[in-house]
Design a protein around this motif. Structure first.
Motif, PDB file in Angstrom:
ATOM      1  N   UNK A  94       9.927   3.419 -59.589  1.00 47.24           N
ATOM      2  CA  UNK A  94      10.211   2.269 -60.523  1.00 47.24           C
ATOM      3  C   UNK A  94      10.889   2.906 -61.649  1.00 47.24           C
ATOM      4  N   UNK A  95      11.896   1.948 -62.333  1.00 46.59           N
ATOM      5  CA  UNK A  95      12.689   2.236 -63.237  1.00 46.59           C
ATOM      6  C   UNK A  95      12.051   1.525 -64.704  1.00 46.59           C
ATOM      7  N   UNK A  96      11.226   2.452 -65.468  1.00 45.75           N
ATOM      8  CA  UNK A  96      10.607   1.794 -66.358  1.00 45.75           C
ATOM      9  C   UNK A  96       9.727   0.572 -66.015  1.00 45.75           C
ATOM     10  N   UNK A  97       9.618  -0.364 -66.913  1.00 45.20           N
ATOM     11  CA  UNK A  97       8.451  -1.452 -66.634  1.00 45.20           C
ATOM     12  C   UNK A  97       8.804  -2.679 -66.321  1.00 45.20           C
ATOM     13  N   UNK A  98      10.116  -2.907 -66.311  1.00 44.20           N
ATOM     14  CA  UNK A  98      10.912  -4.092 -66.305  1.00 44.20           C
ATOM     15  C   UNK A  98      11.081  -4.668 -64.959  1.00 44.20           C
ATOM     16  N   UNK A  99      10.636  -4.024 -63.985  1.00 42.18           N
ATOM     17  CA  UNK A  99      10.950  -4.502 -62.595  1.00 42.18           C
ATOM     18  C   UNK A  99      12.055  -3.848 -61.756  1.00 42.18           C
ATOM     19  N   UNK A 100      12.987  -3.332 -62.400  1.00 42.74           N
ATOM     20  CA  UNK A 100      13.882  -2.433 -61.642  1.00 42.74           C
ATOM     21  C   UNK A 100      13.404  -1.371 -60.876  1.00 42.74           C
ATOM     22  N   UNK A 101      14.317  -0.839 -60.103  1.00 35.82           N
ATOM     23  CA  UNK A 101      13.844   0.405 -59.141  1.00 35.82           C
ATOM     24  C   UNK A 101      14.901   1.391 -58.963  1.00 35.82           C
ATOM     25  N   UNK A 102      14.616   2.501 -58.631  1.00 32.40           N
ATOM     26  CA  UNK A 102      15.769   3.294 -58.213  1.00 32.40           C
ATOM     27  C   UNK A 102      15.423   3.894 -57.026  1.00 32.40           C
ATOM     28  N   UNK A 103      16.558   3.967 -56.286  1.00 29.10           N
ATOM     29  CA  UNK A 103      16.486   4.443 -54.813  1.00 29.10           C
ATOM     30  C   UNK A 103      17.430   5.691 -54.521  1.00 29.10           C
ATOM     31  N   UNK A 104      16.904   6.927 -54.268  1.00 32.65           N
ATOM     32  CA  UNK A 104      17.906   7.898 -54.019  1.00 32.65           C
ATOM     33  C   UNK A 104      17.968   8.433 -52.402  1.00 32.65           C
ATOM     34  N   UNK A 105      19.233   8.537 -52.074  1.00 27.73           N
ATOM     35  CA  UNK A 105      19.426   8.925 -50.670  1.00 27.73           C
ATOM     36  C   UNK A 105      20.517  10.246 -50.435  1.00 27.73           C
ATOM     37  N   UNK A 106      20.438  10.636 -49.413  1.00 26.97           N
ATOM     38  CA  UNK A 106      21.518  11.682 -49.002  1.00 26.97           C
ATOM     39  C   UNK A 106      22.037  11.396 -47.997  1.00 26.97           C
ATOM     40  N   UNK A 107      23.381  11.544 -47.918  1.00 29.01           N
ATOM     41  CA  UNK A 107      24.248  11.151 -46.739  1.00 29.01           C
ATOM     42  C   UNK A 107      25.231  12.320 -46.514  1.00 29.01           C
ATOM     43  N   UNK A 108      25.546  12.572 -44.952  1.00 27.72           N
ATOM     44  CA  UNK A 108      26.461  13.455 -44.578  1.00 27.72           C
ATOM     45  C   UNK A 108      27.304  12.830 -43.267  1.00 27.72           C
ATOM     46  N   UNK A 109      28.334  13.041 -43.229  1.00 30.86           N
ATOM     47  CA  UNK A 109      29.181  12.732 -42.111  1.00 30.86           C
ATOM     48  C   UNK A 109      28.639  13.230 -40.706  1.00 30.86           C
ATOM     49  N   UNK A 110      28.285  12.508 -39.693  1.00 31.06           N
ATOM     50  CA  UNK A 110      27.897  12.902 -38.486  1.00 31.06           C
ATOM     51  C   UNK A 110      28.071  12.197 -37.111  1.00 31.06           C
ATOM     52  N   UNK A 111      28.986  12.591 -36.424  1.00 37.06           N
ATOM     53  CA  UNK A 111      29.737  11.767 -35.346  1.00 37.06           C
ATOM     54  C   UNK A 111      28.661  11.067 -34.149  1.00 37.06           C
ATOM     55  N   UNK A 112      27.203  11.634 -34.238  1.00 37.38           N
ATOM     56  CA  UNK A 112      26.357  11.112 -33.595  1.00 37.38           C
ATOM     57  C   UNK A 112      25.381  10.155 -34.166  1.00 37.38           C
ATOM     58  N   UNK A 113      25.657   9.754 -35.376  1.00 40.15           N
ATOM     59  CA  UNK A 113      25.027   8.692 -35.986  1.00 40.15           C
ATOM     60  C   UNK A 113      25.715   7.591 -36.707  1.00 40.15           C
TER      61      UNK A 113
END
Length: 470
Positions: free
Chosen positions: A279-298
């Protein structure tokens, strides 16, 4: 007229509807980079929820592609359009079907509604025009396949006198429209169908240091087909969450300061945390964190390596915005970070930093409150389906500067103001988003989100035949 939520006929054929925007392939995979932060961690804790949620149920999506002529304008090469549509919608490799099968973890199967899935060409009892009555086109096209049961329909036509757009789609909804040349453009097909599933265009924003909400638009994310990334990039973590294509075993919500080891989002297998959802504070927004890498089989064949942070407005994961406290440069900036620079929101007492990133994963430090604490987790609220396709920013009268797409093929641009062209869609198809070579209509205003009643209309211009020199 103002679009309303789409409906489905009892026969399985959805009612007529608007269409969506396409995106192209990026040119060249980003180099594999190691990101060093200012923070040295003595240990890394992998935070995983204790209980697993049921994944989204498997879905078979019956798709029909209908080739149409107008009384005054026919397809230039119907056989070529037919063959390209069969291959790029339903083919066994590098198609709409394989893209969504891979991104959904096998939970979605796009299949021909019947036969090879492509029907026509049929001549509609109407002339093409600058107004481009997409709702009427959809209504007449569906009458050409009255006994066919399907979930989505894509209409392929010559749009010479129809605003010269490249693609159009209901958001969300059952219908997409394509210029006949677009059936050779897999990025366009993947993008438009993404709109049908409820995905908005994915922006990127530069935020004032110390804030995740005081932000200005800074192009498009280039991390997904919905943000100018092309079909060689997988969907982002927020998009996967919006359709419940990540389970709670793959998502964590730390409740105190600690480190999280993020497995690359589209890495093979089902183990490993793929996203942080906070959650980002109490206003209803959220935060999502991801990690990406280039990979030919995905699905991530050609994505910039890095940790990405997204703001989720009011919990609407399908409207995520890529954010950073530094200006974006798709060639130099690694995701939301530059080396040694955490990003934070002081009012929410939330900070995110990266200590290391390799092909195997990224070490992400999440600082909550005023200091370290004991790492705990709570079940992450995984959405049960697409969120409503409503925009939270900018307001209806806020202009967004025209911005070149990262792939050099498209220009974010003109939106047709309310009038004959904007109101031509038929009710029952959701909001309307379009990508074209040029937008035409009674009034064209650069990069404006136009709201008609409760429905959002976003149009995106696209240059098909010329590349921009940078």
């Amino acid at each position: 007229m103002t679009p309303v939520p789409s409906t489905t006929h009892a026969t399985g054929a959805p009612s007529a509807g608007p269409a969506r925007p396409p995106r192209r392939t990026s040119r060249g995979a980003a180099p594999l980079l190691a990101v060093a932060g200012a923070l040295t961690l003595s240990a890394t804790t992998v935070l995983t929820p204790a209980t697993a949620a049921e994944p989204a149920p498997s879905k078979v999506d019956r798709h029909a592609v209908v080739l149409v002529n107008f009384r005054n304008l026919a397809l230039a090469d119907p056989q070529r359009a037919h063959d390209q549509a069969v291959r790029n919608f339903f083919g066994p490799a590098d198609s709409l079907a394989t893209y969504y099968k891979e991104n959904s973890g096998g939970r979605m199967s796009v299949v021909p509604a019947k036969g090879d899935g492509v029907f026509g060409p049929f001549t509609l009892d109407m002339d093409d025009s600058a107004a481009c009555e997409t709702g009427k086109i959809a209504e007449l096209a569906r009458k050409t396949i009255p006994d066919l049961a399907y979930d989505h329909v894509s209409i392929v036509m010559n749009t010479k006198y129809c605003g010269d757009w490249w693609g159009l789609a209901s958001v969300p909804g059952p219908v997409s429209w394509f210029h006949e040349g677009a059936v050779a453009d897999k990025a366009a097909i993947v993008h438009e169908f993404g709109h049908n599933l409820g995905f908005a265009h994915q922006k990127r924003q530069t935020c004032t240091a110390g804030s995740f909400t005081a932000c200005t638009d800074d192009g498009y994310s280039n991390r997904t087909p919905m943000g100018g990334g092309g079909e060689k990039k997988g969907l982002t973590a927020p998009e996967l969450l919006s359709l419940q294509w990540l389970t709670t075993q793959q998502v964590t919500t730390p409740t105190a300061t600690n480190s999280v080891h993020l497995t690359p989002l589209h890495a093979a297998g089902t183990s490993g945390v793929r996203a942080i959802d906070l959650p980002l504070g109490t206003g209803g927004d959220r935060i999502v964190v991801e990690y990406r890498t280039p990979e030919s089989t995905t699905p991530d064949l050609d994505v910039a390596q890095g940790v990405n942070v997204y703001r989720i407005p009011q919990g609407r994961y399908n409207q995520a915005v890529l954010i950073s406290n530094v200006g974006h440069d798709s060639k130099a900036v690694v995701g939301s970070f530059v080396a040694g620079t955490p990003i934070s929101d002081t009012s929410a007492k939330l900070s995110v930093d990266v200590s290391q990133a390799t092909a195997a994963g990224a070490e992400v430090k999440v600082l909550l409150g005023s200091g370290p604490g004991t790492a705990t987790t709570v079940p992450t609220p995984v959405p049960t389906g697409p969120a409503p396709a409503r925009s939270t920013n900018p307001p209806a009268d806020a202009a967004v500067p025209s911005t070149p797409e990262a792939d050099d093929h498209a220009v974010i641009g003109s939106t047709v103001a309310p009038g004959p062209a904007a109101s031509a869609g038929r009710a029952g198809d959701g909001s309307l988003a379009a990508t074209g070579a040029a937008a035409t209509g009674p009034a064209v205003i650069g990069g404006v989100l136009v709201v008609t009643g409760a429905a959002l209309t976003v149009l995106l211009t696209r240059r098909r035949s010329r590349r921009r020199a940078h």
